[in-house]
Design an enzyme around this catalytic site. Sequence first.
Site, PDB file in Angstrom:
ATOM      1  CB  SER A 110      -7.951   6.820  -0.459  1.00  0.00           C
ATOM      2  OG  SER A 110      -7.177   5.741   0.094  1.00  0.00           O
TER       3      SER A 110
ATOM      4  CG  ASP B  39      -1.163  10.406   2.018  1.00  0.00           C
ATOM      5  OD1 ASP B  39      -0.891   9.244   2.816  1.00  0.00           O
ATOM      6  OD2 ASP B  39      -2.193  10.384   1.409  1.00  0.00           O
TER       7      ASP B  39
ATOM      8  CG  HIS C  62      -4.671   8.710   3.223  1.00  0.00           C
ATOM      9  ND1 HIS C  62      -4.395   8.853   2.026  1.00  0.00           N
ATOM     10  CD2 HIS C  62      -5.958   8.003   3.420  1.00  0.00           C
ATOM     11  CE1 HIS C  62      -5.203   8.202   1.292  1.00  0.00           C
ATOM     12  NE2 HIS C  62      -6.120   7.722   2.144  1.00  0.00           N
TER      13      HIS C  62
END
Length: 336
Positions: A128, A282, A311
């Site tokens: 991330s 995602d 995600h």
Amino acid sequence: MDYEIFDLGDVPLQRGATLRNARLAYKTYGKLDADKGNVIVYPTWYSGQHYDNEWLIGPGMALDPGKYFIIVPNMLGNGLSSSPSNTPEPYNLSRFPDITLYDNVRLQHRLVTEKFGIERIALVTGWSMGAQQTNQWGCLYPDMVQRIAPFCGSARTAPHNIVFLEGVKAALTADAAWNGGWYSAPPSKGLRAVGRVYAGWGLSQPFYMQELWRELGFSSLEDFLVGFWEGFFLQKDANNLLAMLWSWQHGDISDNPVFKGDFKKALGAIKARAIVMPAERDLYFPVADNEWEVSHMPNAECRPIPGVWGHFAGGGSSPVDTRFIDTALKELLATP
């Protein structure tokens, strides 16, 4: 305290403020070889701290402390490194200065070089916002970084991603207790609302259709929304969340004095062998964005993580996805 502090002194930041007595919290795993060639840098993610990265570190894994010296630097704003919640006046609370990817990685580079005398890094990896920092490492220090493996992230925050974060920001600041950031007690309603907003983005539609929250020990959808999502954000400081959110929204590896906004040039500067791993489902770091980025990187492969965890395929909750990431990291580290 299971981490150490690197004192940075007074740091001029990219957006013009000076972060005085800046501090970078970090933890190391394993031992540094005599030739200092076994270094892995593993930055943290949005609101995460070093212990949240430990699911990918262990004996027999790619990030094996028996083989590598793993440095986990805590991102500025995460509550351990310099943050709104721990910075003295006048830059405390809502006055905490804007922090860029360039600021974060430049200070991490100081830690690696000044504290440990390291001149080359075998691998930089992260999830991330950790992936964003990974890409920044790759283009800023191409002769130092040998390999990178960003997963579930991007080299530049896309407009749709910015819109998602506007929802997070609005949910938090709508709480009257927020008080412009000068709260005396946590804005708990806003933090709970952030959890509800995040729940619809962090995981995919099939994840909810298949009720995979049961694998995490929750008995109903509402139990998951309260117990996991609301519970997660209630532990966080609101000003810290907003400081890191600003960094995320303005994430762009080319937005710095080195590349002056030339995004293709920044991507092309990443000489490291790279395996870029988006998650197939995602919702805010889509595969297509990473495919485009990889097409402008000279030595990179885009390898999507299959499955329905969205995600959070990169968050350590899914054993299958963890094995996928670990396998790719082992392959990458085995390449010359």
